[in-house]
Write an enzyme that holds these catalytic residues in place. Structure first.
Site, PDB file in Angstrom:
ATOM      1  N   GLU A 141      -6.323   5.557  21.290  1.00 41.92           N
ATOM      2  CA  GLU A 141      -7.399   4.563  21.324  1.00 41.92           C
ATOM      3  C   GLU A 141      -7.013   3.428  20.397  1.00 41.92           C
ATOM      4  O   GLU A 141      -6.687   3.655  19.228  1.00 41.92           O
ATOM      5  CB  GLU A 141      -8.708   5.229  20.852  1.00 41.92           C
ATOM      6  CG  GLU A 141      -9.874   4.280  20.833  1.00 41.92           C
ATOM      7  CD  GLU A 141     -11.115   4.845  20.137  1.00 41.92           C
ATOM      8  OE1 GLU A 141     -11.201   6.073  19.938  1.00 41.92           O
ATOM      9  OE2 GLU A 141     -11.990   4.035  19.778  1.00 41.92           O
ATOM     10  N   THR A 189     -19.254 -10.280  36.540  1.00 43.32           N
ATOM     11  CA  THR A 189     -17.899  -9.751  36.314  1.00 43.32           C
ATOM     12  C   THR A 189     -17.029 -10.684  35.473  1.00 43.32           C
ATOM     13  O   THR A 189     -15.937 -10.306  35.068  1.00 43.32           O
ATOM     14  CB  THR A 189     -17.175  -9.499  37.660  1.00 43.32           C
ATOM     15  OG1 THR A 189     -17.018 -10.755  38.320  1.00 43.32           O
ATOM     16  CG2 THR A 189     -17.964  -8.559  38.551  1.00 43.32           C
ATOM     17  N   LYS A 190     -17.517 -11.893  35.231  1.00 45.44           N
ATOM     18  CA  LYS A 190     -16.657 -12.894  34.572  1.00 45.44           C
ATOM     19  C   LYS A 190     -16.141 -12.440  33.192  1.00 45.44           C
ATOM     20  O   LYS A 190     -14.945 -12.602  32.915  1.00 45.44           O
ATOM     21  CB  LYS A 190     -17.410 -14.234  34.486  1.00 45.44           C
ATOM     22  CG  LYS A 190     -16.547 -15.459  34.211  1.00 45.44           C
ATOM     23  CD  LYS A 190     -15.558 -15.828  35.297  1.00 45.44           C
ATOM     24  CE  LYS A 190     -16.104 -16.170  36.649  1.00 45.44           C
ATOM     25  NZ  LYS A 190     -16.313 -17.514  37.050  1.00 45.44           N
ATOM     26  N   PRO A 191     -17.001 -11.891  32.322  1.00 44.20           N
ATOM     27  CA  PRO A 191     -16.462 -11.471  31.011  1.00 44.20           C
ATOM     28  C   PRO A 191     -15.317 -10.468  31.152  1.00 44.20           C
ATOM     29  O   PRO A 191     -14.328 -10.543  30.412  1.00 44.20           O
ATOM     30  CB  PRO A 191     -17.669 -10.827  30.319  1.00 44.20           C
ATOM     31  CG  PRO A 191     -18.865 -11.396  31.003  1.00 44.20           C
ATOM     32  CD  PRO A 191     -18.455 -11.669  32.413  1.00 44.20           C
ATOM     33  N   GLN A 193     -13.264 -10.234  33.749  1.00 45.90           N
ATOM     34  CA  GLN A 193     -12.083 -10.987  34.225  1.00 45.90           C
ATOM     35  C   GLN A 193     -11.387 -11.691  33.057  1.00 45.90           C
ATOM     36  O   GLN A 193     -10.166 -11.689  32.957  1.00 45.90           O
ATOM     37  CB  GLN A 193     -12.509 -12.033  35.258  1.00 45.90           C
ATOM     38  CG  GLN A 193     -13.016 -11.444  36.562  1.00 45.90           C
ATOM     39  CD  GLN A 193     -13.384 -12.561  37.533  1.00 45.90           C
ATOM     40  OE1 GLN A 193     -12.663 -13.540  37.678  1.00 45.90           O
ATOM     41  NE2 GLN A 193     -14.516 -12.414  38.205  1.00 45.90           N
ATOM     42  N   CYS A 382     -22.659  19.011  -0.052  1.00 44.03           N
ATOM     43  CA  CYS A 382     -21.838  18.328  -1.056  1.00 44.03           C
ATOM     44  C   CYS A 382     -22.729  17.755  -2.161  1.00 44.03           C
ATOM     45  O   CYS A 382     -23.255  18.517  -2.963  1.00 44.03           O
ATOM     46  CB  CYS A 382     -20.951  17.286  -0.392  1.00 44.03           C
ATOM     47  SG  CYS A 382     -19.434  17.031  -1.339  1.00 44.03           S
ATOM     48  N   LEU A 383     -22.980  16.437  -2.190  1.00 43.49           N
ATOM     49  CA  LEU A 383     -23.862  15.908  -3.227  1.00 43.49           C
ATOM     50  C   LEU A 383     -25.232  16.597  -3.152  1.00 43.49           C
ATOM     51  O   LEU A 383     -25.880  16.818  -4.182  1.00 43.49           O
ATOM     52  CB  LEU A 383     -24.022  14.391  -3.055  1.00 43.49           C
ATOM     53  CG  LEU A 383     -24.845  13.694  -4.128  1.00 43.49           C
ATOM     54  CD1 LEU A 383     -24.155  13.772  -5.478  1.00 43.49           C
ATOM     55  CD2 LEU A 383     -25.085  12.232  -3.759  1.00 43.49           C
ATOM     56  N   GLY A 384     -25.655  16.960  -1.958  1.00 42.79           N
ATOM     57  CA  GLY A 384     -26.932  17.657  -1.769  1.00 42.79           C
ATOM     58  C   GLY A 384     -26.937  19.002  -2.480  1.00 42.79           C
ATOM     59  O   GLY A 384     -27.935  19.420  -3.080  1.00 42.79           O
ATOM     60  N   HIS A 508     -18.129  20.369   3.552  1.00 43.03           N
ATOM     61  CA  HIS A 508     -18.787  19.642   4.642  1.00 43.03           C
ATOM     62  C   HIS A 508     -18.695  20.435   5.944  1.00 43.03           C
ATOM     63  O   HIS A 508     -17.772  20.206   6.738  1.00 43.03           O
ATOM     64  CB  HIS A 508     -18.115  18.281   4.854  1.00 43.03           C
ATOM     65  CG  HIS A 508     -18.361  17.312   3.750  1.00 43.03           C
ATOM     66  ND1 HIS A 508     -19.343  16.349   3.796  1.00 43.03           N
ATOM     67  CD2 HIS A 508     -17.742  17.158   2.546  1.00 43.03           C
ATOM     68  CE1 HIS A 508     -19.318  15.638   2.683  1.00 43.03           C
ATOM     69  NE2 HIS A 508     -18.355  16.114   1.908  1.00 43.03           N
ATOM     70  N   GLU A 510     -20.335  20.073   8.549  1.00 48.73           N
ATOM     71  CA  GLU A 510     -20.576  19.237   9.741  1.00 48.73           C
ATOM     72  C   GLU A 510     -19.290  18.815  10.434  1.00 48.73           C
ATOM     73  O   GLU A 510     -19.268  18.592  11.638  1.00 48.73           O
ATOM     74  CB  GLU A 510     -21.418  18.007   9.359  1.00 48.73           C
ATOM     75  CG  GLU A 510     -20.736  16.946   8.489  1.00 48.73           C
ATOM     76  CD  GLU A 510     -20.836  17.218   6.985  1.00 48.73           C
ATOM     77  OE1 GLU A 510     -21.049  18.394   6.613  1.00 48.73           O
ATOM     78  OE2 GLU A 510     -20.677  16.267   6.189  1.00 48.73           O
TER      79      GLU A 510
HETATM   80  N1  GLN Z   1     -20.131  12.340  -5.265  1.00 48.37           N
HETATM   81  C1  GLN Z   1     -19.909  13.747  -5.244  1.00 48.37           C
HETATM   82  C2  GLN Z   1     -18.497  14.095  -5.682  1.00 48.37           C
HETATM   83  O1  GLN Z   1     -17.640  13.261  -5.671  1.00 48.37           O
HETATM   84  C3  GLN Z   1     -20.212  14.341  -3.876  1.00 48.37           C
HETATM   85  C4  GLN Z   1     -19.355  13.820  -2.781  1.00 48.37           C
HETATM   86  C5  GLN Z   1     -19.896  14.074  -1.404  1.00 48.37           C
HETATM   87  O2  GLN Z   1     -21.100  14.310  -1.244  1.00 48.37           O
HETATM   88  N2  GLN Z   1     -19.057  14.015  -0.394  1.00 48.37           N
HETATM   89  O3  GLN Z   1     -18.231  15.219  -6.042  1.00 48.37           O
END
Ligand code: GLN
Length: 550
Positions: A141, A189-191, A193, A382-384, A508, A510
């Site tokens: 990409e 279609t012009k854009p 083209q 993480c920060l959470g 993380h 996620e």
């Molecule tokens: N700021 C925090 C650290 O550096 C947490 C980082 C984060 O949440 N990815 O440890």
């Protein structure tokens, strides 16, 4: 020999090149071709690690610890395979390499120029993954929009590769826009083209056009686009706006994008793509049986892309639970001890997001306190997680000024601090604990039950860590460390066993949630939100078609 497909973009940005690339890769993978996707970004930053999320959305992290563009997250979520540093290259990285080589004297007195030195380096990197003999097809990409000055060396590199490899080994799929003019009741279609013309002025002709549109393209219009853009008639693909990004592979299959690519690459059609698991996921996503409302507490919540992987992981987990996840964005700066109850009262669960720096930090701590005391399911990432520890130290252990040294260097209780090895690093970027690390889960813990095993590996991106000097006090007071890095002893997961669901993770999760492999921690979190909603008598059946996110 590995075949190459390039995905370029025209007319405007944000047409969804990443999703088209990932969808095409998914279909080719389903036909039995081993496929990977890489992204080339034309900006000068060496990687997106130091970019503010407001600029560029989330920074995605791969197994090998590369800080990359968030499109790599889509690639992994669609393909269910890992990417790596090699899958994301920026102009900054290309130039850094060429300049370093020049300083080492590798060019032997020659003038170092964009052409051929930069374009050669781009070509080398494009073909790097293909040389591993692992992939039948490499999709690349190209970031940016055709016509941008900074895209020129990339277009030139692809032109040269196409010339060297031949059209049957190297394909250009151009994603463009066919706008609908309401007043004229007409598709224009012009854009398209013009963007194809601009590309051909640089010597590169697209082989396939994928046309984003709000209205269906009729045969006549497709013929017109094909004629004026010089592509075969079957190579004009309609990409209607979709209700969810996860329906795009099926839309592209209906439009036979995969078949046309294979035909042009002179490859056999392979097995008929079996997307039954994908369809099952989509069905669950579209027809949920219940609903939960989850508060996402962060400081970039006004920008969807800043928490992309978290939002996608919640969508995956919602589908597993056959439950619509409605995410309510709550700005951490808007939270105070006084208004936390009012702002969080109607939530079924609270997720405190990752982040850097002091802004909004008190609001995060207030939200965590409210979730802990009111037994609302809590997930800290993480920060959470770090702030869950700070909150616990302050309000349970009575360490009034406890903090992370990131926020307050002089705190008398540094429950989160920087490890000795990191202290001497002053350069930004790459100074963090990045990428996959092993983690051992405590027997009998919630985490072990959720994962269904004790040895896991998760990706990290942070500088600060839980300060183990406080571990004993935390555990005595009820906050348990249930995930430990076996090599370093660092705390990776904390839990409150007495709480319905209170889990903080230093890593993380996620980043590793995919359609075919939704992340167990997100699945369990949504399940806990569902239970909380039932407990509170808020559960109502949702029968109408609904689609989360996007
Ligand atoms: N700021 C925090 C650290 O550096 C947490 C980082 C984060 O949440 N990815 O440890």
């Amino acid at each position: 020999m590995t075949k190459y497909i390039f995905v370029t973009g025209g007319v405007t940005s944000s047409l969804g090149k990443g999703i088209i690339a990932a969808s095409l890769a998914k279909l080719l993978q389903a036909r039995g071709y081993s496929t990977t996707i890489q992204k080339f970004d034309p900006y000068i930053n060496v990687d997106p690690g130091t970019l503010n999320p407001y600029e560029h959305g989330e920074c995605y992290v791969t197994e090998d610890g590369a800080e990359t563009d968030l499109d790599l997250g889509h690639y992994e979520r669609f393909l269910n395979t890992f990417t790596s540093q090699a899958n994301n290259v920026t102009t900054g990285r290309v130039y850094q390499y060429v300049i370093n080589k020049e300083r080492e004297g590798a060019y032997l007195g020659k003038t170092v120029q964009v052409i051929p030195h930069i374009t050669d380096e781009i070509k080398r990197r494009i073909t790097l993954l293909g040389q591993k003999n692992e992939f039948d097809i490499v999709i690349t990409e190209l970031g940016g929009t055709v016509g941008d000055i900074e895209s020129l060396p990339y277009i030139e590199a692809v032109r040269q590769l196409k010339w060297e490899m031949g059209d049957e080994n190297c394909l250009v799929v151009h994603l463009t826009l066919i706008p609908y003019l309401k007043a004229a009741k007409e598709l224009k279609t012009k854009p398209t083209q013009h963007s194809v013309k601009m590309m051909s002025e640089n010597g590169l002709n697209p082989d396939i056009l994928v046309c984003r549109t709000e209205e269906p393209l009729n045969k006549e219009l497709k013929r017109k686009v094909a004629l004026f853009c010089n592509v075969t008639q079957d190579a004009v693909i309609e990409a209607m706006d979709a209700d969810t990004i996860y329906s795009v592979p099926l839309e592209m299959m209906r439009e036979q994008l995969d078949e046309i690519c294979l035909k042009k690459l002179e490859l056999p059609m392979g097995t008929d793509p079996d997307l039954s698991r994908w369809k099952e996921f989509l069905n669950k996503l579209r027809y949920p049986k219940s609903k939960v409302v989850i508060g996402l507490i962060g400081k970039y919540v006004e920008l969807q892309d800043a928490y992309k992987s978290i939002l996608e992981a919640l969508i995956h987990a919602g589908a597993v639970n056959e439950c619509k996840v409605e995410v309510r964005n709550i700005h951490s700066e808007d939270l105070t001890p006084k208004n936390a109850a009012e702002k969080l009262r109607n939530l079924d669960a609270v997720l405190v997001a990752p982040g850097f720096g002091n802004r909004g930090i008190d609001g995060k701590i207030d939200a965590i306190r409210y979730a802990r005391e009111n037994k609302i399911p809590f997930f800290g990432i993480c920060l959470g997680m770090q702030m869950a520890c700070v909150e616990f130290a302050r309000n349970v252990l009575g360490m009034e000024h406890a903090h992370s040294t990131e926020m307050n260097d002089d705190t008398n209780h540094a429950v989160i601090c920087m490890m000795e090895e990191q202290k001497n690093i002053t350069q930004m970027g790459g100074t963090m604990r990045l990428g996959a690390y092993e983690c051992k889960l405590k027997e009998g813990s919630k985490a072990a039950a959720i994962y269904g095993k004790q040895d896991i590996s998760e990706r990290h991106r942070h500088r600060y860590e839980f300060n183990s000097e406080y571990l004993e006090a935390f555990e005595k007071a009820g906050m348990k460390a249930t995930g430990i890095n076996p090599a370093t002893g660092l705390v990776e997961i904390v839990e409150l066993p007495e709480h319905p669901y209170f889990v903080g993770v230093q890593f993380h999760p996620e980043y590793k949630s995919t359609v075919e492999n939704p992340h167990p921690l997100f699945v369990a979190f949504v399940a806990a939100a569902k239970e909380a909603r039932n407990r509170n008598g808020n559960a109502e059946k949702v029968f109408e078609k609904s689609v989360a996110g996007n």
